[in-house]
Write a protein that holds these residues in place. Structure first.
Motif, PDB file in Angstrom:
ATOM      1  N   ALA A 198      33.797  -0.243   8.208  1.00 40.01           N
ATOM      2  CA  ALA A 198      32.658  -0.122   9.120  1.00 40.01           C
ATOM      3  C   ALA A 198      31.410   0.285   8.343  1.00 40.01           C
ATOM      4  N   ALA A 199      30.385  -0.548   8.381  1.00 37.79           N
ATOM      5  CA  ALA A 199      29.126  -0.257   7.699  1.00 37.79           C
ATOM      6  C   ALA A 199      28.207   0.505   8.648  1.00 37.79           C
ATOM      7  N   ILE A 200      27.584   1.535   8.136  1.00 35.42           N
ATOM      8  CA  ILE A 200      26.638   2.310   8.937  1.00 35.42           C
ATOM      9  C   ILE A 200      25.297   1.598   8.890  1.00 35.42           C
ATOM     10  N   GLN A 201      24.830   1.149  10.047  1.00 37.87           N
ATOM     11  CA  GLN A 201      23.575   0.422  10.105  1.00 37.87           C
ATOM     12  C   GLN A 201      22.986   0.545  11.507  1.00 37.87           C
ATOM     13  N   ALA A 202      21.721   0.186  11.611  1.00 36.87           N
ATOM     14  CA  ALA A 202      21.022   0.196  12.898  1.00 36.87           C
ATOM     15  C   ALA A 202      20.002  -0.933  12.890  1.00 36.87           C
ATOM     16  N   VAL A 224      15.880   5.360  10.795  1.00 39.71           N
ATOM     17  CA  VAL A 224      16.423   6.375   9.898  1.00 39.71           C
ATOM     18  C   VAL A 224      17.111   7.474  10.699  1.00 39.71           C
ATOM     19  N   ALA A 225      16.525   7.869  11.823  1.00 38.22           N
ATOM     20  CA  ALA A 225      17.154   8.891  12.665  1.00 38.22           C
ATOM     21  C   ALA A 225      18.508   8.419  13.188  1.00 38.22           C
ATOM     22  N   GLU A 242      19.232  -0.294   2.489  1.00 39.85           N
ATOM     23  CA  GLU A 242      18.473  -1.542   2.515  1.00 39.85           C
ATOM     24  C   GLU A 242      17.829  -1.696   3.880  1.00 39.85           C
ATOM     25  N   LEU A 243      16.519  -1.933   3.892  1.00 35.92           N
ATOM     26  CA  LEU A 243      15.756  -2.156   5.121  1.00 35.92           C
ATOM     27  C   LEU A 243      15.292  -3.608   5.129  1.00 35.92           C
ATOM     28  N   ARG A 244      15.764  -4.375   6.118  1.00 32.44           N
ATOM     29  CA  ARG A 244      15.436  -5.797   6.208  1.00 32.44           C
ATOM     30  C   ARG A 244      14.411  -6.024   7.324  1.00 32.44           C
ATOM     31  N   PHE A 245      13.407  -6.835   6.996  1.00 32.20           N
ATOM     32  CA  PHE A 245      12.368  -7.229   7.945  1.00 32.20           C
ATOM     33  C   PHE A 245      12.626  -8.697   8.311  1.00 32.20           C
ATOM     34  N   GLU A 246      13.063  -8.943   9.551  1.00 34.59           N
ATOM     35  CA  GLU A 246      13.372 -10.295  10.017  1.00 34.59           C
ATOM     36  C   GLU A 246      12.117 -10.888  10.659  1.00 34.59           C
ATOM     37  N   ARG A 247      11.559 -11.897  10.015  1.00 30.86           N
ATOM     38  CA  ARG A 247      10.292 -12.456  10.477  1.00 30.86           C
ATOM     39  C   ARG A 247      10.505 -13.539  11.522  1.00 30.86           C
ATOM     40  N   ALA A 292      20.513  -0.643   6.775  1.00 31.14           N
ATOM     41  CA  ALA A 292      21.942  -0.568   6.470  1.00 31.14           C
ATOM     42  C   ALA A 292      22.163   0.350   5.271  1.00 31.14           C
ATOM     43  N   VAL A 293      23.253   1.106   5.313  1.00 33.84           N
ATOM     44  CA  VAL A 293      23.653   1.978   4.204  1.00 33.84           C
ATOM     45  C   VAL A 293      24.569   1.167   3.292  1.00 33.84           C
ATOM     46  N   ALA A 294      24.081   0.811   2.117  1.00 33.36           N
ATOM     47  CA  ALA A 294      24.870   0.003   1.186  1.00 33.36           C
ATOM     48  C   ALA A 294      25.919   0.829   0.462  1.00 33.36           C
ATOM     49  N   VAL A 295      25.583   2.062   0.078  1.00 31.66           N
ATOM     50  CA  VAL A 295      26.516   2.949  -0.624  1.00 31.66           C
ATOM     51  C   VAL A 295      26.396   4.332  -0.006  1.00 31.66           C
ATOM     52  N   ALA A 296      27.531   4.906   0.361  1.00 30.71           N
ATOM     53  CA  ALA A 296      27.566   6.256   0.928  1.00 30.71           C
ATOM     54  C   ALA A 296      28.638   7.065   0.222  1.00 30.71           C
TER      55      ALA A 296
END
Length: 466
Positions: A198-202, A224-225, A242-247, A292-296
């Motif tokens: 399970a990847a931690i992401q929002a 981030v919160a 990693e923060l992705r901006f979907e255009r 998304a958290v790539a490495v934790a």
């Protein structure tokens, strides 16, 4: 080399041996045989992790114990250039990890299993059944059943599949008929896939596209919160995000940041992304953002400073994170400890954001003998007035400037590693901490013990500054 369970062979990598053979017989057949004790539990855990790694090729993968993997590539092979290209990439990547593998793609798991293990592997044409010239073991039968079938005159799958099923079932049970039906594709054979980690992401989508830095900052704070709350519930801290901006036009941009230690401080992480927003081109607008958290890594709660324990030590990790964020990871490094008594060999540079690293690790130097902050490479020769063998210098001259010694401490004798000594290296060094009349402090050493010429040439050098 062989792997043994008890006193029998579990896996072999030597000609003339086979699993199940006794260790004594194997050692008699192959003199000097290298033996390793089998670890079935550890092998199963590693195989499960390898199945997780195979999820890069398809959403369904599973371990095939004890030494195989299932991957359901239905509908995904074209994403990797076709079935042949997928197999080639898979085998090459495994070889890069030191694993030799043979892979096959077929319509059914039974055929893929048989061709990968008992043939050359590769892509089996659609609609093809299991090759009839494969041995009975390709049907995944027990050794006892295969031996009895050979006594009846069957040594290949083709002749066995052509006989009536009823007599075989009465003698060997329903498993033999099931294996034959699976090989022919008449019975569906499911695999039990591993669950992806399970990847931690929002992710947040927007009704109207965003295009301004102010709007991005608001969204970053919310993302981030959300991620930090999930990290706290999992008892982890982020090391890479990693923060992705979907255009709107279907393209995407990404910002990646790393931390010197596990972090789940929303304010700190949000500030790091905000400092790099100038690198984002919103184009026609951003319709969604995903963090998304790539490495934790694990991060627990620790006791903070209080009036009973005194002030807390300064935390340099946030400063390091921001320096790396602005300057780049290649320009910021930390010092890692190396097991060596020789000062110039006792530390090395390493990446400050490397997993497992810390900017506040254990001390690199002995606590009872302080070391200078700056070392000279190579040490600079100096002229010294001193009484041999153990007295500190009275004065020394470096770069035509004479320094009178006010205080001195030493000697500290360092002999270095005996296995690394050669004609050009030292045998013994005697180090002194020196303070001159102007209050400047130096680190000097004499090459040799001061009495035996075989330990060094008795020359003096300046090695560092305090």
């Amino acid at each position: 080399m062989v792997t043994v369970t008890g006193r029998t062979l579990a896996a072999v990598d030597a000609p003339g041996l086979r699993p199940g053979m006794t260790l004594a017989l194997a050692q008699a057949l192959v003199p000097g045989l290298v033996v390793r004790v089998a670890d079935p539990a550890g092998d199963a855990a590693e195989l499960a992790r390898l199945a997780q790694w195979c999820l890069r090729y398809a959403p369904l993968a599973a371990p095939d114990r004890p030494d195989g993997l299932w991957i359901d590539v239905s509908g995904t092979a074209h994403l990797h250039g076709g079935e042949a290209a997928l197999l080639r990439d898979l085998v090459e990547r495994l070889a890069g990890q030191g694993l030799r593998a043979r892979a096959a793609v077929a319509d059914t798991p039974a055929v893929a299993h048989a061709v990968a293990r008992y043939a050359a592997g590769g892509v089996v044409p659609p609609g093809a059944s299991m090759p009839g010239d494969l041995p009975l073991e390709a049907l995944r039968l027990s050794d006892v059943v295969a031996a009895e079938l050979r006594l009846m005159g069957f040594d290949r799958i083709g002749p066995l599949a052509a006989v009536a099923r009823a007599p075989l079932v009465r003698r060997f049970g329903p498993l033999l008929a099931l294996r034959l039906d699976q090989a022919a594709g008449r019975v569906f054979e499911p695999i039990v896939p591993v669950a992806p980690a399970a990847a931690i992401q929002a992710r947040l989508g927007f009704v109207e596209p965003l295009a301004t830095a102010e709007a991005f900052c608001v969204v970053i704070a919310r993302l981030v919160a959300m991620v930090c709350a999930d990290l706290e519930r999992a008892g982890q801290g982020a090391r890479r995000l990693e923060l992705r901006f979907e255009r709107v036009d279907g393209s995407a941009q990404a910002l990646r940041v790393g931390t010197a230690r596990p972090v789940r401080d929303a304010r700190h992480l949000g500030r790091m992304f905000e400092e790099r927003l100038e690198q984002v081109d919103p184009g026609p607008g951003v319709e969604a953002m995903r963090l998304a958290v790539a490495v934790a890594e694990p991060l627990g709660f620790v006791q903070g400073a209080s009036c009973l324990v005194g002030p807390a030590a300064p935390d340099l990790a946030p400063l390091v994170d921001r320096l790396v964020n602005r300057l780049g990871e290649s320009l910021v490094y930390r010092i890692a400890v190396v097991e060596s008594d020789v000062p110039e060999r006792s530390v090395r540079r390493t990446g400050v954001l490397s997993p497992g690293g810390s900017v506040c690790g254990s001390a690199c130097w002995p606590a009872d003998w302080p070391r200078p902050v700056r070392l000279l490479h190579p040490p600079q020769p100096i002229e010294v007035i001193a009484l041999l063998p153990d007295h500190p210098p009275v004065s020394f001259t470096w770069r035509q400037v004479r320094h009178r010694v006010r205080h001195a401490d030493g000697p500290e004798r360092i002999a270095g590693e005996w296995w690394k000594r050669d004609r050009e290296w030292f045998l013994v060094r005697d180090y002194f901490r020196i303070e001159d009349d102007d209050g400047r402090r130096f680190w000097l050493f004499r090459r040799g013990n001061g009495s035996d010429a075989g330990t060094g040439d008795m020359r003096w050098f300046l090695h560092g500054f305090f």
